[in-house]
Structure formats: C-alpha cells, structure tokens
Design a protein around this motif. Structure first.
Motif, PDB file in Angstrom:
ATOM      1  N   PRO A 177       0.809  -1.223   0.000  1.00  0.00           N
ATOM      2  CA  PRO A 177       0.000   0.000   0.000  1.00  0.00           C
ATOM      3  C   PRO A 177       0.843   1.276   0.000  1.00  0.00           C
ATOM      4  O   PRO A 177       0.516   2.246  -0.690  1.00  0.00           O
ATOM      5  CB  PRO A 177      -0.823  -0.130   1.286  1.00  0.00           C
ATOM      6  CG  PRO A 177      -0.925  -1.598   1.516  1.00  0.00           C
ATOM      7  CD  PRO A 177       0.418  -2.118   1.117  1.00  0.00           C
ATOM      8  N   LYS A 178       1.930   1.271   0.767  1.00  0.00           N
ATOM      9  CA  LYS A 178       2.796   2.449   0.825  1.00  0.00           C
ATOM     10  C   LYS A 178       3.496   2.677  -0.513  1.00  0.00           C
ATOM     11  O   LYS A 178       3.631   3.821  -0.981  1.00  0.00           O
ATOM     12  CB  LYS A 178       3.819   2.295   1.949  1.00  0.00           C
ATOM     13  CG  LYS A 178       4.599   3.567   2.257  1.00  0.00           C
ATOM     14  CD  LYS A 178       5.468   3.375   3.490  1.00  0.00           C
ATOM     15  CE  LYS A 178       6.201   4.660   3.857  1.00  0.00           C
ATOM     16  NZ  LYS A 178       7.044   4.484   5.077  1.00  0.00           N
ATOM     17  N   ALA A 179       3.946   1.589  -1.139  1.00  0.00           N
ATOM     18  CA  ALA A 179       4.595   1.704  -2.447  1.00  0.00           C
ATOM     19  C   ALA A 179       3.603   2.208  -3.490  1.00  0.00           C
ATOM     20  O   ALA A 179       3.951   3.009  -4.369  1.00  0.00           O
ATOM     21  CB  ALA A 179       5.166   0.352  -2.868  1.00  0.00           C
ATOM     22  N   LYS A 180       2.377   1.742  -3.386  1.00  0.00           N
ATOM     23  CA  LYS A 180       1.334   2.152  -4.323  1.00  0.00           C
ATOM     24  C   LYS A 180       1.065   3.650  -4.224  1.00  0.00           C
ATOM     25  O   LYS A 180       0.949   4.351  -5.242  1.00  0.00           O
ATOM     26  CB  LYS A 180       0.061   1.355  -4.035  1.00  0.00           C
ATOM     27  CG  LYS A 180      -1.052   1.539  -5.042  1.00  0.00           C
ATOM     28  CD  LYS A 180      -2.216   0.618  -4.700  1.00  0.00           C
ATOM     29  CE  LYS A 180      -3.344   0.744  -5.699  1.00  0.00           C
ATOM     30  NZ  LYS A 180      -4.483  -0.155  -5.363  1.00  0.00           N
ATOM     31  N   GLU A 181       0.977   4.167  -3.005  1.00  0.00           N
ATOM     32  CA  GLU A 181       0.731   5.591  -2.814  1.00  0.00           C
ATOM     33  C   GLU A 181       1.879   6.429  -3.355  1.00  0.00           C
ATOM     34  O   GLU A 181       1.670   7.493  -3.951  1.00  0.00           O
ATOM     35  CB  GLU A 181       0.507   5.890  -1.323  1.00  0.00           C
ATOM     36  CG  GLU A 181      -0.815   5.390  -0.786  1.00  0.00           C
ATOM     37  CD  GLU A 181      -2.005   5.977  -1.531  1.00  0.00           C
ATOM     38  OE1 GLU A 181      -2.001   7.203  -1.800  1.00  0.00           O
ATOM     39  OE2 GLU A 181      -2.933   5.215  -1.868  1.00  0.00           O
ATOM     40  N   ALA A 182       3.113   5.943  -3.141  1.00  0.00           N
ATOM     41  CA  ALA A 182       4.271   6.676  -3.662  1.00  0.00           C
ATOM     42  C   ALA A 182       4.226   6.721  -5.188  1.00  0.00           C
ATOM     43  O   ALA A 182       4.553   7.740  -5.807  1.00  0.00           O
ATOM     44  CB  ALA A 182       5.563   6.007  -3.193  1.00  0.00           C
ATOM     45  N   ALA A 183       3.795   5.622  -5.793  1.00  0.00           N
ATOM     46  CA  ALA A 183       3.700   5.567  -7.252  1.00  0.00           C
ATOM     47  C   ALA A 183       2.604   6.496  -7.771  1.00  0.00           C
ATOM     48  O   ALA A 183       2.768   7.170  -8.800  1.00  0.00           O
ATOM     49  CB  ALA A 183       3.437   4.132  -7.695  1.00  0.00           C
ATOM     50  N   PHE A 184       1.472   6.540  -7.076  1.00  0.00           N
ATOM     51  CA  PHE A 184       0.389   7.447  -7.469  1.00  0.00           C
ATOM     52  C   PHE A 184       0.896   8.889  -7.540  1.00  0.00           C
ATOM     53  O   PHE A 184       0.569   9.638  -8.469  1.00  0.00           O
ATOM     54  CB  PHE A 184      -0.765   7.379  -6.466  1.00  0.00           C
ATOM     55  CG  PHE A 184      -1.695   6.210  -6.662  1.00  0.00           C
ATOM     56  CD1 PHE A 184      -1.908   5.669  -7.926  1.00  0.00           C
ATOM     57  CD2 PHE A 184      -2.372   5.660  -5.588  1.00  0.00           C
ATOM     58  CE1 PHE A 184      -2.776   4.597  -8.104  1.00  0.00           C
ATOM     59  CE2 PHE A 184      -3.239   4.598  -5.758  1.00  0.00           C
ATOM     60  CZ  PHE A 184      -3.441   4.059  -7.014  1.00  0.00           C
ATOM     61  N   ALA A 185       1.687   9.285  -6.549  1.00  0.00           N
ATOM     62  CA  ALA A 185       2.205  10.651  -6.501  1.00  0.00           C
ATOM     63  C   ALA A 185       3.080  10.953  -7.713  1.00  0.00           C
ATOM     64  O   ALA A 185       3.067  12.083  -8.238  1.00  0.00           O
ATOM     65  CB  ALA A 185       2.994  10.863  -5.208  1.00  0.00           C
ATOM     66  N   MET A 186       3.833   9.958  -8.165  1.00  0.00           N
ATOM     67  CA  MET A 186       4.694  10.161  -9.332  1.00  0.00           C
ATOM     68  C   MET A 186       3.874  10.313 -10.601  1.00  0.00           C
ATOM     69  O   MET A 186       4.182  11.142 -11.465  1.00  0.00           O
ATOM     70  CB  MET A 186       5.665   8.981  -9.453  1.00  0.00           C
ATOM     71  CG  MET A 186       6.670   8.915  -8.325  1.00  0.00           C
ATOM     72  SD  MET A 186       7.697   7.445  -8.418  1.00  0.00           S
ATOM     73  CE  MET A 186       8.854   7.782  -7.069  1.00  0.00           C
ATOM     74  N   VAL A 187       2.820   9.498 -10.733  1.00  0.00           N
ATOM     75  CA  VAL A 187       1.953   9.608 -11.909  1.00  0.00           C
ATOM     76  C   VAL A 187       1.277  10.977 -11.933  1.00  0.00           C
ATOM     77  O   VAL A 187       1.130  11.605 -12.994  1.00  0.00           O
ATOM     78  CB  VAL A 187       0.906   8.478 -11.915  1.00  0.00           C
ATOM     79  CG1 VAL A 187      -0.052   8.644 -13.096  1.00  0.00           C
ATOM     80  CG2 VAL A 187       1.596   7.113 -11.992  1.00  0.00           C
ATOM     81  N   ASP A 188       0.890  11.447 -10.748  1.00  0.00           N
ATOM     82  CA  ASP A 188       0.245  12.767 -10.664  1.00  0.00           C
ATOM     83  C   ASP A 188       1.177  13.880 -11.155  1.00  0.00           C
ATOM     84  O   ASP A 188       0.701  14.943 -11.582  1.00  0.00           O
ATOM     85  CB  ASP A 188      -0.183  13.055  -9.216  1.00  0.00           C
ATOM     86  CG  ASP A 188      -1.349  12.194  -8.767  1.00  0.00           C
ATOM     87  OD1 ASP A 188      -2.045  11.648  -9.650  1.00  0.00           O
ATOM     88  OD2 ASP A 188      -1.558  12.053  -7.541  1.00  0.00           O
ATOM     89  N   LYS A 189       2.481  13.625 -11.091  1.00  0.00           N
ATOM     90  CA  LYS A 189       3.454  14.626 -11.528  1.00  0.00           C
ATOM     91  C   LYS A 189       3.922  14.399 -12.968  1.00  0.00           C
ATOM     92  O   LYS A 189       4.875  15.034 -13.422  1.00  0.00           O
ATOM     93  CB  LYS A 189       4.654  14.629 -10.584  1.00  0.00           C
ATOM     94  CG  LYS A 189       4.313  15.116  -9.176  1.00  0.00           C
ATOM     95  CD  LYS A 189       5.540  15.092  -8.269  1.00  0.00           C
ATOM     96  CE  LYS A 189       5.185  15.572  -6.866  1.00  0.00           C
ATOM     97  NZ  LYS A 189       6.364  15.541  -5.953  1.00  0.00           N
ATOM     98  N   GLY A 190       3.270  13.442 -13.658  1.00  0.00           N
ATOM     99  CA  GLY A 190       3.562  13.268 -15.079  1.00  0.00           C
ATOM    100  C   GLY A 190       4.290  12.013 -15.487  1.00  0.00           C
ATOM    101  O   GLY A 190       4.489  11.776 -16.688  1.00  0.00           O
ATOM    102  N   ALA A 191       4.711  11.186 -14.541  1.00  0.00           N
ATOM    103  CA  ALA A 191       5.418   9.957 -14.911  1.00  0.00           C
ATOM    104  C   ALA A 191       4.476   9.017 -15.656  1.00  0.00           C
ATOM    105  O   ALA A 191       3.345   8.782 -15.217  1.00  0.00           O
ATOM    106  CB  ALA A 191       5.969   9.268 -13.663  1.00  0.00           C
ATOM    107  N   ASP A 192       4.939   8.490 -16.787  1.00  0.00           N
ATOM    108  CA  ASP A 192       4.104   7.538 -17.529  1.00  0.00           C
ATOM    109  C   ASP A 192       4.721   6.140 -17.555  1.00  0.00           C
ATOM    110  O   ASP A 192       4.160   5.223 -18.157  1.00  0.00           O
ATOM    111  CB  ASP A 192       3.825   8.038 -18.945  1.00  0.00           C
ATOM    112  CG  ASP A 192       5.078   8.194 -19.794  1.00  0.00           C
ATOM    113  OD1 ASP A 192       6.203   8.072 -19.250  1.00  0.00           O
ATOM    114  OD2 ASP A 192       4.939   8.431 -21.012  1.00  0.00           O
ATOM    115  N   ILE A 193       5.860   5.968 -16.883  1.00  0.00           N
ATOM    116  CA  ILE A 193       6.463   4.649 -16.675  1.00  0.00           C
ATOM    117  C   ILE A 193       6.990   4.601 -15.250  1.00  0.00           C
ATOM    118  O   ILE A 193       7.627   5.549 -14.775  1.00  0.00           O
ATOM    119  CB  ILE A 193       7.604   4.366 -17.666  1.00  0.00           C
ATOM    120  CG1 ILE A 193       7.049   4.250 -19.099  1.00  0.00           C
ATOM    121  CG2 ILE A 193       8.330   3.077 -17.300  1.00  0.00           C
ATOM    122  CD1 ILE A 193       8.074   3.852 -20.134  1.00  0.00           C
ATOM    123  N   LEU A 194       6.726   3.504 -14.563  1.00  0.00           N
ATOM    124  CA  LEU A 194       7.153   3.330 -13.175  1.00  0.00           C
ATOM    125  C   LEU A 194       8.072   2.127 -13.052  1.00  0.00           C
ATOM    126  O   LEU A 194       7.795   1.054 -13.599  1.00  0.00           O
ATOM    127  CB  LEU A 194       5.934   3.131 -12.269  1.00  0.00           C
ATOM    128  CG  LEU A 194       4.909   4.265 -12.239  1.00  0.00           C
ATOM    129  CD1 LEU A 194       3.682   3.837 -11.450  1.00  0.00           C
ATOM    130  CD2 LEU A 194       5.524   5.524 -11.639  1.00  0.00           C
TER     131      LEU A 194
END
Length: 330
Positions: free
Chosen positions: A197-214
C-alpha cells in the motif's frame, strides 16, 4: 487471492519437507540438509528467488529443505541457532538487518556452511555471501523504459537506499538515458521491504506529476500503474502474467546457479567462505531480461534491436554495465 494461494502452496510444501526429515547421520548418498531463514514472506521478490531455487533442488532429490518466513530481526539469531543445532549442513538467508548476529552464529558453528545475502564480505571459513548483481538486465530494461516513455518522466519506487537497490536503480537510469538523454526521474524509498500500500501511494504521486512509466522495485507499484493506466518495469521477478497490459519488461534474478554451486561445494567437502555474487550475472545465467510477451508487438522494432545488440555486447564482454551502489538522485 492468487498471491495468498501461492503462499499457501509454498508453505504446505515447506511443511511437507520438514515432516520428511530424518535423524540419521548424513553420508555421501544422503540428501543434504538445507535451511532457509527469511525476514519477509516467501513471495517477496528477493526471498522468492532463493526459496524457488532451493525448492527446485529439493524437487530434484538433492536436498532436504526446511524454511521459516517472516522472522523478526530480534528472533533471527535464535531461529538460525535452532537450525544449526538441528542438523542443517547448509543455511541460506538474507541477513542485512542482522549481520552481526548471523556472523556470530556462523562463527559458533564452523562445520556448517552459511550463504547469506549481504553487502559485507565473506568471513571465517564458512560464511559466504551473495548479492543481486542483476544490473545488466536492469540496464536493458531501462533502455526499454527510455524508449517507451512519451512524457519523458519516469518514477522509481524502492524499499531502502542500500547497495542492492541502488545499483539496480542506477543501472536502470543509465539504460534509459542511453536511448533518451532528456528523460528525467523521480525517486522515492518507502523504508520497508514489504508494504505494497505504501509503495502504491508513492507511485500514485509520481503519476500525478507526469510519470508515464514506473520502475517497480517493490510490490504495489505495478498495481498503481495498472489503475492509472501507465506502464511499469518489473524487478527480480516477472509479473507480466498478473499485469499483461502494464508490465512491459523485467530484469529477472535466477538464484539457481548460486544455490547449485553452494550445494555442490558442500557435498564435495570443498566449501569455503567466498563471494557468490558473480553467479547472479548474465554470463552465469543468474539474471536475464524477461521476454516482452504481451508487449512484443508494442515495443518499436528499432528499440528492440538496440536492446538486443546491447545484450549481445554484454554477453560477449564488450560492454560492462557500471556497478554504482551510491544512492540514486532524481
């Protein structure tokens, strides 16, 4: 859930192995008694590689294998001593948070072989180390990410900034920059080895800033990528079957060469403290780039050629992926 089912199957197999153990002295024709001690669940990326390789040796009839998962750091020494006193001849584990305790136990049992995931050096005559030197396929997966991103922004989520994580992230980033010099990265460490869950939230924040690959160094990242309909690059294991429209490629770790070499040496009576890390490299089949699978037709042909050519250079010894254990910077 599929992961829980897989975990139950692994646990049942481990219990069956424990129940089959005898107490007779071990001779040349007997199976080697091997133990595994892990601080996380069997299905966690790192540990799953060790556990799977040892289960394969067990299935071949070479060893009798017992294992304990989710061992808390304060209990690690006690569990290790129980296995050592119980007749184990070879003990595997990942000891990063319990280095001093594990090395102390190994010193107290000089006739038992220990092979530990560790950033440290071999010790005495019986404490060997290994590491996830899979920076080569990590570089190749980075090339794919660099060639597939449309926004030019890639997010990386890791557990802790230790060498075993840092070197893979740095290699991945180097590979991405090799095909896309303008790509930028955001990096987060969740300070846990198993907190989806913590990793998922961190990834969401990156997508919100424009990341299209994780870059999914931890479980939970690919779930975020799937929900937000962006792409992910896997690490250590291949999860494309679970995320067929999300996980493009993965750098795979195969512990079989390391495990097989340790078993061979113990059986031959030639085991000594050594660094087994190189057995994780591509030339020993200890690592590889996963097949593109569902993305075979989606990855541009010119990008696939660049990756294939670079892999050939690596295997031929013409290109060396730099091992950079420093904490990666955004």
């Amino acid at each position: 859930m599929k992961s829980l089912s897989r975990r139950a199957t692994l646990a049942a197999a481990a219990l069956a192995a424990i129940a089959s153990l005898g107490t007779s002295p071990v001779f040349a024709a007997d199976k080697l008694k091997v133990a595994g001690i892990y601080t996380v669940p069997f299905e966690q990326q790192w540990v799953s590689r060790i556990h799977l390789a040892l289960k394969a040796a067990e299935a071949r009839g070479e060893i009798e294998y017992k294992a304990t998962e989710n061992v808390a750091n304060p209990d690690y020494e006690r569990v290790m001593r129980e296995y050592a006193n119980g007749g184990s001849q070879l003990i595997f584990g990942e000891v990063f948070g319990v280095e001093a305790a594990a090395r102390k136990v190994a010193k107290d049992f000089p006739k038992i072989a220990f092979v530990a995931g560790s950033s440290g050096k071999p010790a005495g005559n019986n404490f060997s180390v290994f590491d996830n030197y899979i920076q080569e396929p990590s570089y190749l997966s980075g090339m794919i990410a660099g060639g597939m991103t449309k926004s030019g922004k890639i997010g990386l989520v890791g557990g802790f900034p230790i060498p075993e994580v840092n070197r893979l992230m740095n290699a991945f980033m180097d590979g991405a920059r090799a095909v896309n010099p303008k790509v930028t990265f955001s990096i987060t460490f969740i300070n846990s080895w198993f907190d989806p869950p913590k990793a998922k939230e961190a990834a969401f924040a990156m997508v919100d800033k424009g990341a299209d690959i994780l870059y999914a160094e931890r479980f939970g990242v690919s779930d975020a990528a799937k929900e937000r309909k962006v792409l992910a690059i896997g690490n250590v294991i291949n999860t494309q079957e679970q995320y067929p429209d999300t996980v493009v490629a993965s750098a795979l770790w195969n512990m079989q060469p390391t495990v097989d070499e340790a078993i061979k040496q113990v059986k031959a009576g030639t085991f000594k403290a050594a660094d087994f890390g190189p057995y994780s490299m591509m030339k020993h089949n200890g690592s590889s780039l996963a097949p593109l699978g569902t993305f075979e037709a989606k990855v541009p042909a010119d990008l696939k050629k660049k990756v294939a050519d670079k892999q050939a250079e690596i295997l031929a010894g013409k290109f060396t992926v730099k091992v950079n254990d420093a904490q990666p910077k955004p």
